[in-house]
Design a protein around this motif. Structure first.
Motif, PDB file in Angstrom:
ATOM      1  N   TRP A  11     -46.817  19.414 -31.882  1.00 18.88           N
ATOM      2  CA  TRP A  11     -45.463  19.921 -31.639  1.00 18.88           C
ATOM      3  C   TRP A  11     -45.426  21.439 -31.729  1.00 18.88           C
ATOM      4  CZ3 TRP A  11     -41.406  17.537 -29.625  1.00 18.88           C
ATOM      5  CH2 TRP A  11     -40.138  18.109 -29.764  1.00 18.88           C
ATOM      6  N   ARG A  31     -43.359  18.577 -24.975  1.00 19.30           N
ATOM      7  CA  ARG A  31     -42.344  18.403 -26.018  1.00 19.30           C
ATOM      8  C   ARG A  31     -41.059  17.837 -25.426  1.00 19.30           C
ATOM      9  NH1 ARG A  31     -44.611  23.279 -28.425  1.00 19.30           N
ATOM     10  NH2 ARG A  31     -43.271  24.578 -27.135  1.00 19.30           N
ATOM     11  N   GLN A  33     -39.497  14.320 -26.482  1.00 22.20           N
ATOM     12  CA  GLN A  33     -38.116  14.256 -26.945  1.00 22.20           C
ATOM     13  C   GLN A  33     -37.305  13.282 -26.089  1.00 22.20           C
ATOM     14  OE1 GLN A  33     -35.300  16.755 -25.412  1.00 22.20           O
ATOM     15  NE2 GLN A  33     -34.217  17.274 -27.323  1.00 22.20           N
ATOM     16  N   GLN A  61     -36.149  21.385 -28.982  1.00 22.93           N
ATOM     17  CA  GLN A  61     -37.449  21.250 -28.334  1.00 22.93           C
ATOM     18  C   GLN A  61     -38.407  22.363 -28.734  1.00 22.93           C
ATOM     19  OE1 GLN A  61     -37.320  20.705 -24.078  1.00 22.93           O
ATOM     20  NE2 GLN A  61     -35.567  19.323 -24.201  1.00 22.93           N
ATOM     21  N   PRO A 121     -40.439  24.400 -31.514  1.00 27.65           N
ATOM     22  CA  PRO A 121     -40.862  24.191 -32.905  1.00 27.65           C
ATOM     23  C   PRO A 121     -40.248  25.246 -33.814  1.00 27.65           C
ATOM     24  CG  PRO A 121     -42.650  25.119 -31.582  1.00 27.65           C
ATOM     25  CD  PRO A 121     -41.554  24.778 -30.633  1.00 27.65           C
ATOM     26  N   GLU A 124     -39.281  18.207 -38.749  1.00 26.42           N
ATOM     27  CA  GLU A 124     -40.607  17.646 -38.463  1.00 26.42           C
ATOM     28  C   GLU A 124     -40.756  16.267 -39.072  1.00 26.42           C
ATOM     29  OE1 GLU A 124     -43.138  21.788 -37.843  1.00 26.42           O
ATOM     30  OE2 GLU A 124     -43.158  20.802 -39.810  1.00 26.42           O
ATOM     31  N   LEU A 135     -39.027  13.925 -36.779  1.00 22.95           N
ATOM     32  CA  LEU A 135     -39.855  13.688 -35.597  1.00 22.95           C
ATOM     33  C   LEU A 135     -40.968  12.686 -35.898  1.00 22.95           C
ATOM     34  CD1 LEU A 135     -40.736  14.569 -32.670  1.00 22.95           C
ATOM     35  CD2 LEU A 135     -42.199  16.261 -33.805  1.00 22.95           C
TER      36      LEU A 135
END
Length: 745
Positions: free
Chosen positions: A613, A644, A648, A663, A665, A672, A675
């Motif tokens: 990511w 990414r 997503q 989107q 980082p 995180e 995610l």
């Protein structure tokens, strides 16, 4: 008279020089007649004339590559006459076979009472007398003539045979045929676990690099007591399986050579994984306790425990010294002590291969870091008088090596039992490397089973335009068959020990392997065929005997129809979510994954979820110069941005993250963690039989374990986890992710 042997065929010759590769390429003729003859002989040997790469490009094997492979097999091909003579000899051997040194039959029903034994020749008309001696000593006899069933010519056998390894004898009345073979009867497909209601379960577990485990008590390297703790933690959380990196024996005199995929032996275990404080003699060994009170030892141990990377030489120095103390304490136990009795039983069960491995390890200590082809020639054969003398004169050193294997195996069994008690219904998932080092014990013990003049790897592709050379000698398919598949059987059986699942690295090697001829590069490589059907039969038999599921790592250049055959054989496909895409690049929805699969987000060769990511892997590749001749960092970062977005979108599609999930980082730990949990829940929804969460992701690691294409540029196989096992189960990330998986599984 036909009298095949189960020893090595005369085709083979072992290189004599220290480098392990004595084959040299001469100026082979290039006439059309020579090329045609080489093509014919190479086809007899199993060389595939061409292959298609991952992009669909057709590659044709060159005459020079074929000639080099034949030379590596021990066939003289310097002139057209040489090739013609070798071809005639090969065809004569084939024509002389009735069934050959080994035949594998697959069971079609539980009560099967007759079989058709396939014959190599369709010209047999006279009846043959046959005798089958089963594994348990029962004898069956009969006489019958060959018959034809469709395109298959076979010998009908009216006998009920159990699964197993049996002895077959065929004789003709006139004495012209006298053949003894190994007869392997195997189930129709591999074992897989089933639910009580007959449906296929959906299991989950945790995969870990054992050496990377961090705990308050280990000695700077994850060990088998840490594995036991991880097993208990996983079972208590509802997991059914704990996956491991290969735990094969490496080279104790060279602990810095840490790759588990280039082992000393695939038959035995790495004793550096022994947890010293779990050895029964540890608490009552004054010599070990005194050694650990040495300030220098205590300091070295403290530094290793606090390091971010495993210092293998430091860990090995301390551990091996203490292990010798513990062995001395063990050796002083009375002969009737339970530990001594268990040790003797282990050694007896291990048999000749275990004994030879212990001798090899003792010789390694004697000759240091020199590879065995560089030892004095008298020690190149495990059966030489000089090797026997070492075994006798250094009996205590050999016993020490046997004890190391005994204790490693005992602790592995203890971890597996801890997982079972905690509710882990499948058990340990072990990993079988695709090859062994040319300098290792396996090649020394069975030199005829390997082609030391060649290496294998992978053909050129987009990620590796020059191809990959793994530097490992391939199994010789001709020799394996002549040996009744003995080395393959022993290897598979050893790696199913204490396991409920076995991952076969580069499973396509069961069908074909990309050989790199001596003197050439991976660009000149070609594929060699293997006895696919027979090897699958062996896998099925051993799988059922051990109740061990088989997972085939089917990534890379996968031949057409291979995955379909895997499914027919109950071999699970290995599905990495990053690669499960439609042609458009979109991630496949979880319900499209096959049921006979293991699904996992990433692997040891790829970035972690957080690392991917953040684009950590892109930065590293560019910093190390691993991006080809015309690197374009901006283009790579743009593609990662698109990745990414696609990830997503896939997670939003499943309602697992909000549509406004950033989107870009941010490095925000909470985002995180969200995610990671969503990604795992996405995979957990799939019908895949097993879903594996990598411990690296459950710890939120950024850096990856191994960076392909590097040797010393990156600390491969050394990175330790940043989170200790002691607090992992209570961490928010672990609890959040496990809860997400459990909700779906």
């Amino acid at each position: 008279m036909i009298t095949p042997t189960l020893s090595a065929p005369v085709l083979l010759r072992a290189p004599a020089d220290c480098a392990g590769d004595s084959v040299t390429l001469g100026s082979a003729p290039s006439s059309p007649a020579y090329q045609s003859a080489i093509d014919h002989l190479a086809a007899l040997a199993g060389v595939e004339p061409s292959y298609y790469d991952v992009s669909g490009q057709h590659h044709i094997a060159s005459t020079s590559a074929k000639a080099a492979v034949l030379q590596a097999l021990g066939v003289t091909v310097d002139t057209l006459a040489d090739v013609q003579a070798a071809t005639a000899a090969w065809q004569a051997r084939q024509a002389a076979e009735v069934v050959g040194p080994v035949v594998v039959l697959r069971r079609q029903s539980d009560d099967q009472g007759s079989w058709l034994l396939p014959l190599a020749s369709d010209g047999l008309t006279a009846p043959l007398s046959w005798t089958i001696t089963t594994e348990d000593g029962q004898t069956h006899q009969g006489q019958t003539a060959a018959t034809r069933a469709g395109s298959l010519v076979g010998l009908p056998l009216a006998v009920a045979l159990p699964d197993g390894y049996h002895a077959l004898s065929l004789r003709s009345a006139d004495g012209a045929i006298s053949e003894d073979s190994r007869l392997i009867v195997a189930p129709a497909r591999c074992w897989v676990p089933g639910s009580a209601d007959g449906t296929t379960p959906r299991l989950w577990g945790v995969g870990a690099q054992l050496y990377s485990l961090r705990s308050e008590r280990n000695w700077g390297m994850g060990d088998l007591a840490d594995l036991r703790s991880l097993c208990q933690m996983t079972g208590n959380a509802g997991g059914a399986v704990v996956g491991l990196n290969p735990i094969h024996a490496l080279f104790l005199p060279k602990p810095q050579d840490a790759s588990p995929y280039s082992p000393n032996s695939r038959l035995f275990l790495n004793p550096l994984y022994i947890a010293l404080d779990a050895v029964p003699e540890y608490a009552d060994c004054p010599a070990a306790q005194k050694r650990l009170q040495d300030p220098a030892i205590a300091k070295a141990l403290s530094v290793a425990q606090q390091a971010d990377h495993v210092d293998y030489p430091a860990v090995a120095t301390v551990k091996l010294a203490v292990l010798r103390d513990l062995f001395a304490r063990f050796a002083a136990l009375p002969a009737d002590h339970a530990r001594q009795q268990a040790f003797r039983a282990f050694v007896q069960t291990g048999g000749e291969r275990l004994r030879l491995f212990a001798i090899f390890q003792t010789l390694q200590d004697r000759f240091g870091s020199d590879p065995w082809p560089c030892w004095p020639e008298d020690y190149h054969s495990p059966h030489s008088p000089q090797v026997a003398a070492v075994a006798e004169q250094q009996a205590e050193a050999v016993q020490f090596q046997l004890w190391l294997q005994f204790e490693t195996d005992r602790q592995l069994a203890d971890a597996a039992e801890a997982l079972r008690v905690a509710g882990g219904s499948l058990g340990l998932y072990r990993d079988l490397a695709v090859g062994a080092s040319p300098d290792g014990a396996d090649v020394w013990m069975d030199p005829a089973a390997y082609v030391r003049g060649a290496r294998f790897g992978a053909p050129p592709d987009a990620l590796g335009p020059l191809g990959q050379d793994w530097g490992l000698p391939p199994f010789n398919p001709v020799a394996l068959r002549a040996m009744g598949y003995g080395p393959f059987i022993d290897m598979v059986r050893a790696n199913m020990r204490h396991a409920g699942a076995l991952r076969i690295d580069h499973a396509m090697s069961l069908l074909r392997l990309f050989w790199i001829p001596p003197g050439l590069t991976a660009r000149d490589g070609l594929y060699m065929s293997y006895p696919f059907d027979d090897l699958l039969g062996v896998l099925a038999l051993e799988s059922h005997r051990a109740r061990c599921m088989i997972i085939g790592e089917d990534l890379g250049t996968v031949p057409a129809g291979f995955r379909e055959r895997m499914a027919e054989e109950n071999l699970l496909s290995y599905r990495l979510s990053y690669f499960e895409r439609y042609e458009s690049g979109l991630f496949k929805r979880p319900d499209t994954y096959p049921p006979l699969a293991l699904a996992t987000p990433t692997s040891h060769d790829l970035a972690t979820i957080v690392g991917h990511w953040r684009g950590w892997d892109i930065a590293l590749r560019h910093d190390l110069g691993l991006c080809g001749d015309t690197p374009d960092r901006a283009a790579d970062e743009a593609r990662r941005q698109e990745d990414r977005h696609l990830l997503q979108s896939a997670l939003v599609d499943q309602g697992l993250i909000p549509a406004d999930f950033p989107q870009e980082p941010t490095g925000n730990p909470a985002q995180e963690a969200e995610l990671i949990a969503a990604f795992h829940r996405f995979l957990a929804r799939s019908p895949a039989l097993v879903m594996l969460a990598n411990l690296d992701d459950l710890c939120g690691e950024v850096t990856q374990v191994n960076v392909p294409g590097t040797v010393s540029e990156y600390p491969n196989w050394r990175r330790r986890l940043t989170v200790s096992l002691n607090g992992l189960a209570d961490s928010a990330l672990f609890r959040q992710t496990v809860a997400a998986i459990s909700a779906e599984r």
